[in-house]
Design an enzyme around this catalytic site. Sequence first.
Site, short mmCIF file in Angstrom:
data_model
loop_
_atom_site.label_atom_id
_atom_site.label_comp_id
_atom_site.label_asym_id
_atom_site.label_seq_id
_atom_site.Cartn_x
_atom_site.Cartn_y
_atom_site.Cartn_z
N GLU A 23 14.63 4.09 32.19
CA GLU A 23 14.49 5.35 31.44
C GLU A 23 14.23 5.11 29.96
OE1 GLU A 23 18.37 6.97 32.13
OE2 GLU A 23 17.95 7.53 34.20
N PRO A 24 13.12 4.52 29.62
CA PRO A 24 12.87 4.22 28.20
C PRO A 24 12.48 5.46 27.41
CG PRO A 24 10.95 3.65 29.52
CD PRO A 24 11.99 4.14 30.48
N GLY A 25 13.02 5.58 26.22
CA GLY A 25 12.64 6.67 25.33
C GLY A 25 12.08 6.07 24.05
N ARG A 26 13.00 5.60 23.23
CA ARG A 26 12.64 5.02 21.93
C ARG A 26 11.56 3.94 22.05
NH1 ARG A 26 16.34 4.96 17.71
NH2 ARG A 26 17.98 5.29 19.25
N ARG A 41 17.56 10.97 11.09
CA ARG A 41 18.11 9.65 11.41
C ARG A 41 18.72 8.93 10.21
NH1 ARG A 41 15.75 5.79 13.10
NH2 ARG A 41 17.28 5.12 14.61
N TYR A 45 22.59 8.34 11.04
CA TYR A 45 22.95 6.98 11.46
C TYR A 45 22.79 5.98 10.33
CZ TYR A 45 21.42 9.04 15.98
OH TYR A 45 21.19 9.83 17.07
N CYS A 50 19.88 21.27 0.53
CA CYS A 50 21.06 21.27 -0.35
C CYS A 50 22.23 20.52 0.26
CB CYS A 50 21.44 22.71 -0.68
SG CYS A 50 20.05 23.58 -1.40
N GLU A 51 22.06 19.23 0.41
CA GLU A 51 23.09 18.32 0.92
C GLU A 51 22.86 16.98 0.26
OE1 GLU A 51 25.37 18.92 3.46
OE2 GLU A 51 24.62 20.91 4.01
N TYR A 55 13.31 10.47 18.36
CA TYR A 55 14.46 11.13 17.73
C TYR A 55 14.12 11.59 16.31
CZ TYR A 55 16.35 8.87 21.80
OH TYR A 55 16.53 8.47 23.11
C1 LIG Z 1 18.95 8.87 25.70
C2 LIG Z 1 18.90 8.34 27.08
C3 LIG Z 1 17.89 7.45 27.46
C4 LIG Z 1 16.85 6.93 26.50
O1 LIG Z 1 17.40 6.11 25.53
P1 LIG Z 1 16.44 5.28 24.56
O2 LIG Z 1 17.37 4.52 23.72
O3 LIG Z 1 15.63 6.24 23.80
O4 LIG Z 1 15.60 4.40 25.44
C5 LIG Z 1 17.85 7.04 28.77
N1 LIG Z 1 18.76 7.46 29.68
C6 LIG Z 1 19.76 8.31 29.33
C7 LIG Z 1 20.72 8.74 30.36
C8 LIG Z 1 19.86 8.76 28.03
O5 LIG Z 1 20.85 9.59 27.69
#
Ligand SMILES: *Cc1c(COP(=O)(O)O)cnc(C)c1O
Length: 400
Positions: free
Chosen positions: A259-262, A298, A302, A327-328, A356
């Site tokens: 499940e890649p996102g980033r 971000r 973070y 205004c922060e 993100y």
């Molecule tokens: C956020 C999330 C991801 C993706 O995470 P990345 O760091 O963006 O790859 C995959 N699986 C689950 C369950 C998540 O909550």
Amino acid sequence: MIQFQALAQTYGTPLYVYDFDAMKEQFEALKEAFRGRKSILAYAVKANSNLSVIKNFAQLGSGADCVSIGEVRRALMAGVPKYRILFSGVGKRDDEIREAIQSDILYINLESEGELARVEAIAKELDVKARISIRVNPNIDPQTHPYISTGLHDNKFGVEIDAAKRMYIHAKNSENLDAVGIHFHIGSQLTQLEPIYEAAVIVADLLRSLQAIDIELKFFDIGGGLGVRYDDETTISPYDYAQAILGALKGIDVTIICEPGRFLTANAGYFLTKVLYEKKNGSKRFVVVDGAMNDLIRPSLYNAYHRIEAVGKTNDVSPVDVVGPVCESGDFLAKNYPLPAMEHNDLLVVHSAGAYGFGMGSNYNTRGRSAEIAVENGEARLIRARETFEDLIALEREYL
Ligand SMILES: *Cc1c(COP(=O)(O)O)cnc(C)c1O
């Protein structure tokens, strides 16, 4: 080369720009690493949930990992086949569970015994068998920022091994549950392979012990979390990542779901912002820009580092805080960042903003969200229009 100056001119700032070709390359690189194994890459929609971005991945055969029913709807609209859509997340409303079951997606990732009971009850009402997977919390420290660490018992995510086992046994005896997968996701922006391997071994061992009691699962869902380079981090190569997972799975025949996102979107995205003015408070130098924490949170949330490029500037640099109009005092894009002297209308490009970024944005300070642009084969196109004041107030009532 993306023509940042021209894009800023045409579409205005602040502006998000996504390189769709770069996103495709990342997808192909990861897919290639798992070649020869049954695998599904399910893009984690929350990283960047623009419909065109999801569609770009769907066209390459991607699935979608969703954390709300809204994301499931986005994935379906963008053309992701239902049999490659997952629904994850620590808290799901009854209406979300019902719609997910009725949409006939691949499975729902469960994160508690309470959730198992809700899914079972709703499946019973609907008189169907709901496909499920269970998110195991392997209690592994992923060595990332605490806000994006998810695989420790201290974090809210997943269930312990013993609870998972009970849940699988319960599901096996249930008329309305069909357990098809096992899942873990220990955190985001992971740059160390060892914790991922350790987690995979723990979950693979659980899978073996389930097989021993006749519970057969088809999907081994390794979550996402693969880190990217924002600054000078060493990252995990797709090949090493895949090899570690395959090593943990020795002798087990399952379809791997990742499940890649980033990893897919971060470095393919840019946030463009224009300088309003420079100022000094005592000896402290500030560059005030038109982009802010409501656009890209971000750095504030973070303390994340983003590389910043001052387009067309080559003169001497000195440290500066790049701050927005919100205004922060926490509204900054960078602190003590080396930049040349800046003038009104100079353009800054914030790199690695494709994950993100826009999605974590808000309308704080009644600021409309930026437009989003796709660049593909050298051509730019608008994929989300800039929000107007009218958009921001459209749902408000009784103000007259
Ligand atoms: C956020 C999330 C991801 C993706 O995470 P990345 O760091 O963006 O790859 C995959 N699986 C689950 C369950 C998540 O909550």
